[in-house]
Scaffold this active site. Structure first.
Site, PDB file in Angstrom:
ATOM      1  N   CYS A 121      19.142  36.354  23.253  1.00 55.99           N
ATOM      2  CA  CYS A 121      17.696  36.609  23.311  1.00 55.99           C
ATOM      3  C   CYS A 121      17.123  36.459  24.723  1.00 55.99           C
ATOM      4  CB  CYS A 121      16.967  35.687  22.342  1.00 55.99           C
ATOM      5  SG  CYS A 121      17.698  35.754  20.709  1.00 55.99           S
ATOM      6  N   HIS A 261       9.576  35.132  23.180  1.00 60.86           N
ATOM      7  CA  HIS A 261      10.581  35.763  22.311  1.00 60.86           C
ATOM      8  C   HIS A 261      10.112  35.621  20.870  1.00 60.86           C
ATOM      9  CE1 HIS A 261      14.145  36.729  20.231  1.00 60.86           C
ATOM     10  NE2 HIS A 261      14.528  35.489  19.991  1.00 60.86           N
ATOM     11  N   ASN A 291      13.166  39.587  14.232  1.00 61.97           N
ATOM     12  CA  ASN A 291      13.725  39.130  15.509  1.00 61.97           C
ATOM     13  C   ASN A 291      14.635  40.221  16.074  1.00 61.97           C
ATOM     14  OD1 ASN A 291      15.248  37.913  17.526  1.00 61.97           O
ATOM     15  ND2 ASN A 291      15.556  36.009  16.412  1.00 61.97           N
TER      16      ASN A 291
HETATM   17  O1  UT7 Z   1      17.270  34.374  17.856  1.00 63.26           O
HETATM   18  C1  UT7 Z   1      18.270  33.813  17.017  1.00 63.26           C
HETATM   19  C2  UT7 Z   1      18.051  32.337  16.919  1.00 63.26           C
HETATM   20  N1  UT7 Z   1      17.675  31.933  15.594  1.00 63.26           N
HETATM   21  C3  UT7 Z   1      16.415  31.518  15.296  1.00 63.26           C
HETATM   22  O2  UT7 Z   1      15.510  31.584  16.068  1.00 63.26           O
HETATM   23  C4  UT7 Z   1      16.211  30.928  13.918  1.00 63.26           C
HETATM   24  C5  UT7 Z   1      15.441  29.633  13.983  1.00 63.26           C
HETATM   25  N2  UT7 Z   1      15.245  29.078  12.658  1.00 63.26           N
HETATM   26  C6  UT7 Z   1      14.344  29.595  11.759  1.00 63.26           C
HETATM   27  O3  UT7 Z   1      13.652  30.548  12.062  1.00 63.26           O
HETATM   28  C7  UT7 Z   1      14.188  28.890  10.426  1.00 63.26           C
HETATM   29  O4  UT7 Z   1      14.925  27.684  10.439  1.00 63.26           O
HETATM   30  C8  UT7 Z   1      14.629  29.756   9.206  1.00 63.26           C
HETATM   31  C9  UT7 Z   1      13.693  30.923   9.007  1.00 63.26           C
HETATM   32  C10 UT7 Z   1      16.062  30.279   9.422  1.00 63.26           C
HETATM   33  C11 UT7 Z   1      14.584  28.896   7.940  1.00 63.26           C
HETATM   34  O5  UT7 Z   1      13.279  28.368   7.766  1.00 63.26           O
HETATM   35  P1  UT7 Z   1      13.031  26.809   7.500  1.00 63.26           P
HETATM   36  O6  UT7 Z   1      11.598  26.625   7.327  1.00 63.26           O
HETATM   37  O7  UT7 Z   1      13.696  26.045   8.640  1.00 63.26           O
HETATM   38  O8  UT7 Z   1      13.778  26.580   6.151  1.00 63.26           O
HETATM   39  P2  UT7 Z   1      14.936  25.524   5.819  1.00 63.26           P
HETATM   40  O9  UT7 Z   1      16.208  25.947   6.456  1.00 63.26           O
HETATM   41  O10 UT7 Z   1      14.400  24.137   6.085  1.00 63.26           O
HETATM   42  O11 UT7 Z   1      15.081  25.689   4.260  1.00 63.26           O
HETATM   43  C12 UT7 Z   1      14.078  25.196   3.353  1.00 63.26           C
HETATM   44  C13 UT7 Z   1      14.443  25.676   1.957  1.00 63.26           C
HETATM   45  C14 UT7 Z   1      15.901  25.425   1.606  1.00 63.26           C
HETATM   46  O12 UT7 Z   1      15.963  25.095   0.249  1.00 63.26           O
HETATM   47  P3  UT7 Z   1      16.116  23.561  -0.229  1.00 63.26           P
HETATM   48  O13 UT7 Z   1      17.392  23.085   0.405  1.00 63.26           O
HETATM   49  O14 UT7 Z   1      14.898  22.852   0.319  1.00 63.26           O
HETATM   50  O15 UT7 Z   1      16.172  23.649  -1.698  1.00 63.26           O
HETATM   51  C15 UT7 Z   1      16.537  26.777   1.805  1.00 63.26           C
HETATM   52  O16 UT7 Z   1      17.669  26.964   0.997  1.00 63.26           O
HETATM   53  O17 UT7 Z   1      14.235  27.079   1.879  1.00 63.26           O
HETATM   54  C16 UT7 Z   1      15.417  27.701   1.372  1.00 63.26           C
HETATM   55  N3  UT7 Z   1      15.499  29.043   1.932  1.00 63.26           N
HETATM   56  C17 UT7 Z   1      14.897  30.086   1.366  1.00 63.26           C
HETATM   57  N4  UT7 Z   1      14.148  30.208   0.266  1.00 63.26           N
HETATM   58  C18 UT7 Z   1      13.661  31.424  -0.034  1.00 63.26           C
HETATM   59  C19 UT7 Z   1      16.140  29.439   3.057  1.00 63.26           C
HETATM   60  N5  UT7 Z   1      15.965  30.768   3.226  1.00 63.26           N
HETATM   61  C20 UT7 Z   1      15.202  31.182   2.192  1.00 63.26           C
HETATM   62  C21 UT7 Z   1      14.675  32.437   1.816  1.00 63.26           C
HETATM   63  N6  UT7 Z   1      13.922  32.503   0.701  1.00 63.26           N
HETATM   64  N7  UT7 Z   1      14.897  33.559   2.539  1.00 63.26           N
END
Ligand code: UT7
Length: 336
Positions: A121, A261, A291
């Site tokens: 990125c 970004h 992204n």
């Molecule tokens: O340029 C590449 C570099 N990458 C990035 O910039 C990514 C940076 N990270 C993020 O943008 C975020 O961490 C994500 C969008 C990937 C995830 O969002 P989050 O708010 O950090 O969610 P989380 O990983 O804390 O997950 C919370 C819950 C989990 O369920 P439990 O364990 O609490 O039951 C996940 O399994 O949300 C669940 N979850 C979803 N639920 C519905 C994860 N993805 C999804 C989804 N739909 N698509």
């Protein structure tokens, strides 16, 4: 005896921008039918409504060539004017030839040498810094930077935490010497390879055992530890933005536009809270693209440029982070 005269400062200035997105739109609603997710979850957690996906059977480089063509047209650049093409990508069609070589051949830039720069990125910011050095040294005059990412081909479409954030697209800028006090003024860049395992795309030709059996390796897809990257991103974006302003002796109040970004709207908002910046000056366009990795910042610049939102001499701050893990910020005075 001649006088001492004034030494003319040559900086890399952006002469024109371009972009290309594939025609197919993939909405959050459509994703609901592919993985266990909802439009509401995706929008609240990321700010994304839809992303573009390259049509099957179409090479990704076509987007790069289209974006390059637009940037050349808008800057009045002929193929023969280009001395160098730098392409940034982590999702090339080929390891060899480079994406930059393919674009060179397709646009007919016979006098340009060409290479790819892999910095995820941060690719566009790093490419600008490289271009600035080559322009300052007199090695090159006009340089095409083209950033192209086709994530849809390396994404795990069963991983709901990853497939929802990425999109396909390309963007480009023609860069040349600016001697009117505009151009790239300052950069701040860094990498911490100890955390490289947090975002990976393994080489698909290698077996999982060849690459250390890391998470994601066995599927040879884009894999990330989203939570860790999120925390890193909020902190490093604010730090990198502050550092480049300090180096330049500028403040957020001096900036006309801040272009972060676009990885996740919540990351941008989290970083903004750590910066003393007017939110109205912070560009946000992730809702319709997702992204775009290295194409994100140049895509945003192309949209601002087309929308007449950037004027000659405007103070613009670019800030990115990504796989590596890496970060990079740049302060420039807009040149076109
Ligand atoms: O340029 C590449 C570099 N990458 C990035 O910039 C990514 C940076 N990270 C993020 O943008 C975020 O961490 C994500 C969008 C990937 C995830 O969002 P989050 O708010 O950090 O969610 P989380 O990983 O804390 O997950 C919370 C819950 C989990 O369920 P439990 O364990 O609490 O039951 C996940 O399994 O949300 C669940 N979850 C979803 N639920 C519905 C994860 N993805 C999804 C989804 N739909 N698509």
């Amino acid at each position: 005896m001649g006088g001492w005269g004034l030494v003319e400062v040559r900086r890399a200035g952006i002469y024109g921008t371009g972009y290309s997105l594939p025609g197919k739109v993939l909405t959050n609603r459509e994703l609901e039918g592919m993985v266990d997710t909802t439009d509401e979850w995706i929008f609240q957690r990321t700010g994304i409504r839809e992303r573009r996906i390259l049509e099957k059977g179409r090479p990704g480089y076509e987007l790069a060539v289209e974006a390059a063509g637009m940037a050349m047209e808008r800057s009045g650049t002929l193929p023969g004017d280009l001395g160098l093409i730098i392409a940034t990508t982590i999702t090339p069609d080929y390891f060899a030839p480079s994406l930059a070589s393919i674009v060179q051949g397709k646009v007919g830039a016979g006098k340009a040498f060409a290479f790819d720069l892999g910095a995820a990125c941060c690719g566009f910011v790093y490419a600008l810094a490289v271009a600035d050095g080559l322009i300052k040294s007199g090695t090159c005059e006009k340089i095409l930077i083209v950033s192209c990412e086709i994530h849809s081909r390396v994404v795990d479409w069963t991983d709901r935490a990853t497939c929802i954030i990425l999109g396909d697209g390309a963007a480009a800028a023609v860069v040349g010497p600016a001697t009117d006090g505009t151009g790239l003024m300052e950069t701040y860049m860094g990498t911490d390879g100890r955390y490289g395992h947090l975002v990976t795309i393994p080489n698909g030709y290698l077996g999982a055992e060849d690459i250390g059996n890391r998470a994601g390796a066995e599927k040879r897809v884009f894999w990330q530890d989203g939570k860790e990257v999120y925390k890193f991103a909020v902190k490093v974006m604010a730090e990198a933005a502050g550092k480049v302003l300090d180096k330049a002796g500028m403040t957020y109040a001096d900036m006309d536009m801040v272009v972060p970004h676009q990885a996740n709207l919540r990351i941008i908002e989290g970083a903004m809270r750590r910066m003393d910046v007017d939110p109205d000056k912070v560009h946000r366009d992730i809702a319709t693209t997702g992204n775009l990795s290295s194409a994100s910042i140049p895509y945003s610049l192309s949209q601002l440029d087309r929308g007449g939102r950037l004027r000659l001499g405007d103070n613009v701050l670019l800030v990115g982070f990504g796989a590596g893990l890496s970060w990079g910020s740049a302060y420039m005075r807009w040149s076109c």
